[in-house]
Design an enzyme around this catalytic site. Sequence first.
Site, PDB file in Angstrom:
ATOM      1  CG  ASP A  98      42.988 -36.979  13.714  1.00  0.00           C
ATOM      2  OD1 ASP A  98      43.345 -36.411  12.666  1.00  0.00           O
ATOM      3  OD2 ASP A  98      41.833 -37.399  13.906  1.00  0.00           O
ATOM      4  CG  ASP A 123      44.953 -40.860   9.571  1.00  0.00           C
ATOM      5  OD1 ASP A 123      44.448 -39.742   9.369  1.00  0.00           O
ATOM      6  OD2 ASP A 123      44.304 -41.841   9.974  1.00  0.00           O
ATOM      7  CG  ASP A 143      56.107 -47.696  20.597  1.00  0.00           C
ATOM      8  OD1 ASP A 143      57.078 -47.117  20.056  1.00  0.00           O
ATOM      9  OD2 ASP A 143      56.211 -48.839  21.090  1.00  0.00           O
ATOM     10  CE  LYS A 186      56.220 -51.097  17.447  1.00  0.00           C
ATOM     11  NZ  LYS A 186      56.421 -50.695  18.848  1.00  0.00           N
ATOM     12  CE1 TYR A 238      46.359 -44.747   5.973  1.00  0.00           C
ATOM     13  CE2 TYR A 238      44.673 -43.636   4.698  1.00  0.00           C
ATOM     14  CZ  TYR A 238      45.293 -43.890   5.913  1.00  0.00           C
ATOM     15  OH  TYR A 238      44.832 -43.277   7.052  1.00  0.00           O
TER      16      TYR A 238
HETATM   17  C1  IPM Z   1      42.427 -37.823   6.895  1.00  0.00           C
HETATM   18  C2  IPM Z   1      41.382 -38.884   6.908  1.00  0.00           C
HETATM   19  C3  IPM Z   1      41.599 -39.785   5.697  1.00  0.00           C
HETATM   20  C4  IPM Z   1      42.898 -40.526   5.907  1.00  0.00           C
HETATM   21  C5  IPM Z   1      40.486 -40.719   5.308  1.00  0.00           C
HETATM   22  C6  IPM Z   1      39.188 -40.010   5.157  1.00  0.00           C
HETATM   23  C7  IPM Z   1      40.850 -41.426   4.025  1.00  0.00           C
HETATM   24  O1  IPM Z   1      41.366 -39.574   8.098  1.00  0.00           O
HETATM   25  O2  IPM Z   1      42.505 -37.066   5.918  1.00  0.00           O
HETATM   26  O3  IPM Z   1      43.174 -37.722   7.876  1.00  0.00           O
HETATM   27  O4  IPM Z   1      42.952 -41.539   6.611  1.00  0.00           O
HETATM   28  O5  IPM Z   1      43.885 -40.077   5.320  1.00  0.00           O
HETATM   29 MN    MN Z   2      42.724 -38.715   9.577  1.00  0.00          MN
END
Ligand code: IPM
Ligand code: MN
Length: 358
Positions: A250, A246, A222, A188, A138
């Site tokens: 999720d 990130d 992985d 990684k 990022y």
């Molecule tokens: C999150 C989102 C963000 C990220 C985006 C919106 C910049 O996916 O907060 O997880 O990648 O950090």
């Molecule tokens: Mn995210």
Amino acid sequence: MEAGRTLRVAVIRGDGIGPEVVAAALPAICDAAAHDGVAVVCEELDWGGERLLRTGAAMPPDALDLVRAHDAILFGAIGHPQIDPAESVWSLVLPLRKGLELYANLRPVVGWDGLWSPAREGVEVDFLVVRENTEGEYSGIGGRAHAGTPLEVATEVAVHSRPAIERIARCAFLHARERGQLLTLATKSNVNRHGYGLWDEVVFELGAREFPDVALEKNYVDALATRMVARPESLGVVLAGNLFGDILSDLGAPFAGGLGMVPSANVAPGLDVPGFFEPVHGSAPDIAGKGVANPLATVLSGAMLLRENGCPAGAGALETAVAAAIRDGAVTADLGGRATTAEAGEAVRAALPAAVTP
Ligand code: IPM
Ligand code: MN
Ligand code: NAD
């Protein structure tokens, strides 16, 4: 926090379901702070996509100074159907995280009684993703050459610095120590031997030097992804760079009931800046405006906000009330219920235990 104090919260509702989930969660969060004898004073900041369309910028030029005058920021989501998603995220979320140097993104994943999860029957899931939040993939450094030609080339440079790795690693070790859990480093380095090689070196050096009491292991990201799905109970604190953190957060969300249930805190231990608290999910354009979004990830982000700001009783009260709302079935469709966003938020507020004035 001292009783009788006020907590100044900057509220940025943002785009899509952001305004809906913040509206539903905020009353419960404010009420919960009374458990610590604290009054929440909110300042609304109309930052986000609509403002960008209207004025050309999602936030004013002095945005960082404005939020620095608060104790914390509560945020909904960014992502507007009329705006390029990359423009959106680089107009608000990333400038705030980076500009305030909120280097630690804490993303807990906890299983809830009564919610479906992919975990096997009887398996308890309770892990914390600690994500580096200022650099890595990022960094924003990169560009394109030969645009629009068959030779078009793009670079997206990942930056990994020793000080940034060391400060996020220290944060992760401290959490692992406090939680009494194993620390798993996700990298990684078998391929990205420069950047993630530095991660491995710095984290293991720091562990040997300052945290010999914390069990540390390395797991290539992985293989860790498979392990998270197959044996989530084997994870305690997972330390990851910006992009892996990130994705892993999720990936873990279904164990908590889905994206509508996972909160996050962007904080900077040791620096005097307000934390930025937001659900892990985005603006969910597919359900925006329908009143069906789950506000509980925002409620739980509010609990993290309260805990980080010296209101542990309020944080606990919110978590108890979320458990009660789930038990009573007062939840949104993503959790199998029929409540609207507003009703689910109201159910949490109504389920708050009575505050005992400290
Ligand atoms: C999150 C989102 C963000 C990220 C985006 C919106 C910049 O996916 O907060 O997880 O990648 O950090
Ligand atoms: Mn995210
Ligand atoms: P998303 O998290 O917005 O949605 C993914 C899926 O989860 C969708 O089907 C959505 O309906 C569902 N979902 C998300 N939150 C929910 C909730 N509270 N209740 C019920 N269901 C929920 O991710 P996406 O679709 O990849 O991204 C949409 C936009 O949001 C993009 O512009 C993206 O850049 C942005 N985004 C912003 C943030 C942020 O502001 N921090 C985080 C992630 C994505």
